[in-house]
Design a protein around this motif. Structure first.
Motif, PDB file in Angstrom:
ATOM      1  N   TYR A  87      -2.932   0.430  -3.924  1.00 49.37           N
ATOM      2  CA  TYR A  87      -2.966  -0.855  -3.212  1.00 49.37           C
ATOM      3  C   TYR A  87      -2.706  -1.973  -4.216  1.00 49.37           C
ATOM      4  O   TYR A  87      -3.138  -1.899  -5.360  1.00 49.37           O
ATOM      5  CB  TYR A  87      -4.332  -1.082  -2.540  1.00 49.37           C
ATOM      6  CG  TYR A  87      -4.718   0.021  -1.595  1.00 49.37           C
ATOM      7  CD1 TYR A  87      -4.249   0.030  -0.286  1.00 49.37           C
ATOM      8  CD2 TYR A  87      -5.572   1.054  -2.001  1.00 49.37           C
ATOM      9  CE1 TYR A  87      -4.616   1.048   0.586  1.00 49.37           C
ATOM     10  CE2 TYR A  87      -5.940   2.069  -1.138  1.00 49.37           C
ATOM     11  CZ  TYR A  87      -5.458   2.064   0.164  1.00 49.37           C
ATOM     12  OH  TYR A  87      -5.817   3.055   1.025  1.00 49.37           O
ATOM     13  N   ALA A 133       0.865  -1.186   0.000  1.00 53.75           N
ATOM     14  CA  ALA A 133       0.000   0.000   0.000  1.00 53.75           C
ATOM     15  C   ALA A 133       0.898   1.231   0.000  1.00 53.75           C
ATOM     16  O   ALA A 133       1.945   1.237   0.663  1.00 53.75           O
ATOM     17  CB  ALA A 133      -0.912  -0.004   1.219  1.00 53.75           C
ATOM     18  N   ASN A 134       0.497   2.268  -0.784  1.00 50.32           N
ATOM     19  CA  ASN A 134       1.238   3.518  -0.835  1.00 50.32           C
ATOM     20  C   ASN A 134       0.271   4.682  -0.650  1.00 50.32           C
ATOM     21  O   ASN A 134      -0.871   4.662  -1.160  1.00 50.32           O
ATOM     22  CB  ASN A 134       1.957   3.683  -2.188  1.00 50.32           C
ATOM     23  CG  ASN A 134       3.116   2.718  -2.330  1.00 50.32           C
ATOM     24  OD1 ASN A 134       4.152   2.888  -1.703  1.00 50.32           O
ATOM     25  ND2 ASN A 134       2.927   1.694  -3.155  1.00 50.32           N
ATOM     26  N   TYR A 135       0.744   5.658   0.057  1.00 48.86           N
ATOM     27  CA  TYR A 135      -0.078   6.844   0.309  1.00 48.86           C
ATOM     28  C   TYR A 135       0.760   8.078   0.005  1.00 48.86           C
ATOM     29  O   TYR A 135       1.941   8.144   0.362  1.00 48.86           O
ATOM     30  CB  TYR A 135      -0.540   6.863   1.767  1.00 48.86           C
ATOM     31  CG  TYR A 135      -1.240   8.148   2.160  1.00 48.86           C
ATOM     32  CD1 TYR A 135      -2.591   8.337   1.883  1.00 48.86           C
ATOM     33  CD2 TYR A 135      -0.531   9.177   2.796  1.00 48.86           C
ATOM     34  CE1 TYR A 135      -3.219   9.524   2.238  1.00 48.86           C
ATOM     35  CE2 TYR A 135      -1.155  10.361   3.144  1.00 48.86           C
ATOM     36  CZ  TYR A 135      -2.495  10.524   2.858  1.00 48.86           C
ATOM     37  OH  TYR A 135      -3.137  11.693   3.206  1.00 48.86           O
ATOM     38  N   GLN A 164      -3.680   7.179  -3.404  1.00 52.39           N
ATOM     39  CA  GLN A 164      -3.573   5.887  -2.712  1.00 52.39           C
ATOM     40  C   GLN A 164      -3.443   4.773  -3.743  1.00 52.39           C
ATOM     41  O   GLN A 164      -4.168   4.750  -4.734  1.00 52.39           O
ATOM     42  CB  GLN A 164      -4.802   5.636  -1.841  1.00 52.39           C
ATOM     43  CG  GLN A 164      -5.021   6.708  -0.777  1.00 52.39           C
ATOM     44  CD  GLN A 164      -6.323   6.511  -0.030  1.00 52.39           C
ATOM     45  OE1 GLN A 164      -6.770   5.374   0.118  1.00 52.39           O
ATOM     46  NE2 GLN A 164      -6.923   7.607   0.428  1.00 52.39           N
ATOM     47  N   GLU A 178      -4.775  13.607  -2.063  1.00 59.55           N
ATOM     48  CA  GLU A 178      -4.326  12.275  -1.627  1.00 59.55           C
ATOM     49  C   GLU A 178      -4.342  11.286  -2.791  1.00 59.55           C
ATOM     50  O   GLU A 178      -5.330  11.191  -3.514  1.00 59.55           O
ATOM     51  CB  GLU A 178      -5.220  11.751  -0.509  1.00 59.55           C
ATOM     52  CG  GLU A 178      -5.134  12.582   0.775  1.00 59.55           C
ATOM     53  CD  GLU A 178      -6.023  12.012   1.861  1.00 59.55           C
ATOM     54  OE1 GLU A 178      -6.849  11.120   1.537  1.00 59.55           O
ATOM     55  OE2 GLU A 178      -5.903  12.432   3.032  1.00 59.55           O
TER      56      GLU A 178
END
Length: 453
Positions: A111, A75-77, A109, A107
């Motif tokens: 996944y 996961a990256n944010y 995101q 934002e």
């Protein structure tokens, strides 16, 4: 009166010795000793664990025949702020310069998750022969454990029969001491009535002292040897017990059968044969490097991207699902000579095992011949010692009668007594020496663990 006082003191001291030695303990049978050794002996427990390791290694989970399945995920944010200016551009609706677009805390995101499956269809037969090698390694571990058990059994009975020998010697010395004490009493009475000299009394007392010292030393050796046996059994060191002093020898016809089958059952020869098979498998495993490897691969993945709105595009959410499969072939046409070197070294190792086999066969044949000769010799010695006891027993009984009648001196009687002691203790030693020689011969024929003790 002084003589009587000495006699009574000697009686009191040795009465205490006899009482302390008369306390009976639980008998430790041969079968019980074997059971405790197999359950508790430290060396056997370690050998058993070694077998378990080899058993795990030869299992299918260590064979290389099963596929590998790897799961992954991530996961990256990201949070970003941007400002977009249009450098004097005119808004067509208002006719005014176009305003800057400012976006704060946008934002992003991402996944992902996936499964990767890999399976080797063919690796030049390397894993096939390695699997067979691991199975043979397990067989070798069992043979090594058997050798450990055989050596431990031989050690067990060497100590067990030493306890038996010392126990029988203790009884002989107790009887000897009793006879010497009676001699002191008789000599004392004879001296009082003028039928004997003070020298005879003193000689009798000296003999009692010597017999008591021999008895004490034998008892101490017995106590120490029992501690040695308790270590082998993993018992409490001070645990008391009595042992079985009956010894039975294997019939000659049975022993001849064991000797004929020794080449098939000797654990050293069997280990060498197992090592030969392992060396042969090592060559085949090394040769697998000449052949290609074919494998299957498959994967399933999921990705999701959550993108914020930008100056020109609205925000969006994208999901992607992928399924892939493939076949791959790799063939190391030349690895710098590593495979060639490994094959050559494996062949040399096999040749060394062949040479070692010839040496081991010669050594085992020699050991069996020596052990058989020792066994026959000790049996003959035992038979001679049995007859020697009978002869010395007759001589002692006659000497005892003549001594009571005053026909021989105390020195002559003592010599007959010493001869009987030596004959009986030598017979005990010969009996157990012959039995130990038999056990050593049985170990070499591979039958030590197959007989009833």
């Amino acid at each position: 009166m002084n003589c009587k006082h000495n006699i009574y003191s000697i009686r009191l001291v040795f009465l205490l010795f006899l009482v302390s030695g008369s306390l009976t303990a639980q008998q430790l049978t041969k079968e019980e000793a074997i059971r405790l050794t197999l359950e508790n002996n430290f060396g056997i427990l370690i050998a058993t664990n070694t077998i378990e390791v080899a058993k795990n290694n030869k299992g299918v989970l260590n064979s290389g025949y099963l596929p590998s399945l790897v799961a992954s995920g991530g996961a990256n944010y990201q949070s970003a702020s941007s400002n977009t200016s249009f450098q004097g551009a005119i808004n067509p609706n208002t006719g005014q310069p176009r305003e800057d677009i400012e976006i704060n805390d946008a934002e992003t995101q991402r996944y992902n998750a996936g499964l990767d499956l890999n399976y080797t269809l063919f690796d030049g037969l390397g894993r096939y022969y390695n699997y067979k090698r691991l199975k043979e390694q397990y067989n070798l571990s069992e043979l090594q454990a058997r050798e450990t058990i055989e050596n431990t059994m031989l050690q067990l009975f060497s100590v067990y029969y030493e306890v038996a020998r010392l126990s029988e010697n203790e009884e002989i010395l107790k009887e000897t001491l009793q006879i010497s004490r009676e001699r002191v009493t008789r000599s004392g009475y004879q001296f009082e009535y003028g039928q004997n000299t003070k020298l005879n009394v003193l000689n009798a007392q000296v003999d009692v002292a010597n017999d008591s010292i021999n008895l004490l030393n034998t008892r101490q050796q017995l106590v120490n040897t029992k501690r040695d046996l308790n270590v082998i059994l993993d018992n409490d060191l001070e645990k008391g017990f009595e042992v079985d002093t009956i010894v039975k020898f294997i019939p000659k016809i049975t022993l001849d059968e064991y000797l004929e089958q020794s080449s098939e059952n000797n654990v050293t020869l069997l280990q060498n044969q197992s090592s030969l098979k392992i060396s042969d498998y090592d060559i085949k495993v090394s040769k697998s490097g000449y052949l290609p490897t074919i494998g299957l691969s498959g994967s399933y993945g999921w990705n999701e991207n959550r993108n914020p709105p930008s100056a020109f595009f609205p925000g969006n959410v994208g999901d992607t699902y992928t399924l892939a499969a493939g076949v791959n072939l790799t063939w190391n046409l030349f690895d710098g000579g590593g495979t060639i070197t490994r094959v050559k070294n494996a062949k040399i190792a096999l040749d060394n095992q062949e040479i070692l086999k010839r040496q081991v066969v010669k050594e085992v044949e020699r050991d069996i011949a020596n052990a058989l000769g020792n066994y026959k010799n000790r049996l003959n010695v035992y038979k001679i010692q049995q007859q020697n006891v009978v002869t010395n027993q007759n001589n002692f009984e006659r000497s005892q009668e003549r001594f009571k009648l005053g026909q021989i001196t105390s020195i002559e009687f003592r010599q007959a007594q010493i001869n009987l002691i030596l004959a009986r203790t030598n017979k005990n030693a010969a009996k157990y020496d012959a039995k130990i020689a038999e056990l050593q011969l049985l170990q070499l024929t591979g039958q030590l663990l197959n007989i009833a003790f």
